[in-house]
Design a protein around this motif. Sequence first.
Motif: not given
Length: 242
Positions: A24-25, A65-80
């Motif tokens: 996760g993030p 974000c750590r997975c690189g796929q969040s739509k709210s970069k640089p923050f995590c949006d749960g996409t992981h």
Amino acid sequence: MRNLRQRQGREPLPLPKIVVSKDGPYLVSGSVPLSVEVITPDKEGYSWDWKQGKKFDTKTKYALCRCGQSKSKPFCDGTHTKVRFEGRVTATRIPFARQAETIDGPTIILSDAENLCAFARFCDPGGKIWSLVKKTDDPKVRELVIREANHCPAGRLVVHDTKTRKEIEHQLPASIAIVEDPLLGCSGPLWVRGGITIETEDGKPYEVRNRVTLCRCGSSSNMPFCNGSHASIKFQDGLLGK
């Protein structure tokens, strides 16, 4: 040892910390400032300086974000969770000094831990730092070597004075920067500055350092640290135009 920093006339604040959550993030706490830093070239096209960009409004705690796929970069949006991101931590906890190889110059010793390279390329101007260190009896070359090492965001390169053996390190304030690399046409890692504690979810810490870079494209083979994969996959976060 106290785990709090005291500010005069106010309640104590927790020390800055980043927890690498399992698949996760990055969980950031301690009111750590967050901004964009852009790699800017010299007239010959080499990485030369940092230019600060957007500053983010952040809370005491936030998730990056750590997975690189969040739509709210640089923050995590749960996409992981949706993409079933596997961010297994593989990086060694061996201290930098034991990882690094050294090159002795007349007035500077260069320590280099190549596996930490974030491909920011500040080591290139003037003929590459590994050659320049052999010429540091020239004051101008010595100054350039110190500059290049300290501009390395990953802390791959560290310099010491040959006579005193003291580290020549420009201390940075505790903060996190979102690296952007327009010359390469990609977005880079998280540049973690100023000795922020980084630990895994089980509470095991990494060596506290003045400069490190954390992967945020999801592709590093040296998790949680950046290994330059963002350059090869042309990772884009879309932040520069905002």
